[in-house]
Design a protein around this motif. Structure first.
Motif, short mmCIF file in Angstrom:
data_model
loop_
_atom_site.label_atom_id
_atom_site.label_comp_id
_atom_site.label_asym_id
_atom_site.label_seq_id
_atom_site.Cartn_x
_atom_site.Cartn_y
_atom_site.Cartn_z
N VAL A 144 -1.38 -5.06 -7.12
CA VAL A 144 -0.70 -5.54 -5.91
C VAL A 144 -1.25 -6.91 -5.50
O VAL A 144 -0.48 -7.82 -5.17
CB VAL A 144 -0.82 -4.51 -4.77
CG1 VAL A 144 -0.26 -5.06 -3.47
CG2 VAL A 144 -0.10 -3.21 -5.14
N PHE B 197 0.87 -10.55 -5.18
CA PHE B 197 0.86 -11.46 -4.03
C PHE B 197 0.32 -12.84 -4.44
O PHE B 197 0.74 -13.86 -3.89
CB PHE B 197 0.05 -10.87 -2.86
CG PHE B 197 0.84 -9.89 -2.03
CD1 PHE B 197 1.90 -10.32 -1.24
CD2 PHE B 197 0.53 -8.54 -2.04
CE1 PHE B 197 2.64 -9.43 -0.46
CE2 PHE B 197 1.26 -7.64 -1.27
CZ PHE B 197 2.31 -8.08 -0.48
N GLN C 15 6.09 -11.30 5.42
CA GLN C 15 4.84 -10.76 4.86
C GLN C 15 3.83 -10.54 5.97
O GLN C 15 3.18 -9.49 6.04
CB GLN C 15 4.28 -11.70 3.80
CG GLN C 15 3.01 -11.16 3.14
CD GLN C 15 2.50 -12.05 2.02
OE1 GLN C 15 3.28 -12.71 1.35
NE2 GLN C 15 1.20 -12.06 1.83
N VAL D 177 2.80 -6.65 6.66
CA VAL D 177 1.45 -6.29 6.24
C VAL D 177 0.56 -6.07 7.47
O VAL D 177 -0.22 -5.10 7.50
CB VAL D 177 0.85 -7.33 5.27
CG1 VAL D 177 -0.61 -7.03 4.96
CG2 VAL D 177 1.67 -7.37 3.97
N THR E 185 -3.59 -10.56 3.76
CA THR E 185 -2.97 -9.57 2.88
C THR E 185 -3.96 -9.07 1.84
O THR E 185 -4.11 -7.86 1.63
CB THR E 185 -1.72 -10.18 2.20
OG1 THR E 185 -0.77 -10.55 3.20
CG2 THR E 185 -1.09 -9.20 1.22
N VAL F 274 -5.11 -5.29 0.96
CA VAL F 274 -4.69 -4.58 -0.26
C VAL F 274 -5.84 -4.34 -1.23
O VAL F 274 -5.81 -3.35 -1.97
CB VAL F 274 -3.50 -5.26 -0.98
CG1 VAL F 274 -2.29 -5.36 -0.06
CG2 VAL F 274 -3.85 -6.60 -1.56
N ARG G 162 6.62 -0.27 0.92
CA ARG G 162 6.67 -1.44 1.81
C ARG G 162 6.08 -2.67 1.12
O ARG G 162 6.64 -3.76 1.16
CB ARG G 162 5.92 -1.12 3.11
CG ARG G 162 5.76 -2.26 4.11
CD ARG G 162 7.06 -2.88 4.66
NE ARG G 162 8.11 -2.00 5.03
CZ ARG G 162 8.31 -1.45 6.23
NH1 ARG G 162 7.47 -1.67 7.21
NH2 ARG G 162 9.34 -0.66 6.45
N LEU G 163 4.93 -2.51 0.47
CA LEU G 163 4.28 -3.65 -0.19
C LEU G 163 5.14 -4.19 -1.33
O LEU G 163 5.30 -5.41 -1.47
CB LEU G 163 2.89 -3.26 -0.69
CG LEU G 163 1.86 -2.99 0.41
CD1 LEU G 163 0.57 -2.44 -0.20
CD2 LEU G 163 1.60 -4.21 1.26
#
Length: 169
Positions: free
Chosen positions: A7, A11, A52, A56, A115, A119, A144-145
């Motif tokens: 993840v 990003f 975002q 987040v 973020t 994560v 969601r992510l």
């Protein structure tokens, strides 16, 4: 790689695309719209960053960088602090102007750091936590992510396309 690393990597790819989209452009170029209904690079990058930040921060139980980090004041847009760009009219899109590549990159980078701090601490079980019950089925953190990553990459690609139109390639 574990889930958190995957993840975080995704990003990171968004961050690279954001930087590429705005690099070396003036405020006027960032505000360029191919026609009166189209989105500008500035709006696209601002919007993907706002979404975002909003999504987040909500999932992490944190304040949004937009307000807590003072970015709303730095941008000085004629939009409410809660605006993310969702459902914006052509006039609202036009309101995202007079912003620099440095502002867009700086805001995105600040959101990116928040973020990643969230994560990187996730384990697989955390991704099953329901974060939004307004949908059927309910939205989990993992969904969601991935949704944010997908939306961000689409908008970054749109910004790259507008940049190509602007620069003639």
């Amino acid at each position: 790689m574990n889930t958190a690393e995957v993840v975080a990597d995704a990003f990171g790819r968004v961050q690279e695309e954001v930087h590429t989209a705005v690099e070396g452009l003036s405020a006027e170029e960032l505000a360029f719209r191919p026609d009166g209904e189209a989105n500008s690079i500035a709006w696209l990058v601002w919007h993907l960053t706002r979404v975002q930040d909003d999504h987040v921060a909500d999932a992490a139980g944190r304040d949004q960088v937009w307000t807590a980090g003072g970015w709303a004041d730095r941008f000085g847009l004629a939009l409410g602090d809660e605006e993310t760009g969702y459902g914006h009219t052509a006039q609202q899109v036009a309101a995202v102007k007079d912003v620099s590549a440095e502002q867009l990159r700086g805001y995105y980078d600040a959101v990116h750091e928040q973020t990643l701090s969230f994560v990187r601490a996730l384990d697989d079980a955390a991704l099953d936590r329901v974060v939004d019950e307004r949908w059927t089925p309910h939205v989990t953190l993992g969904v969601r992510l991935i949704s944010v990553i997908g939306d961000d990459l689409q908008h970054a690609g749109q910004a790259a396309y507008v940049r190509g139109l602007l620069k003639g390639h």
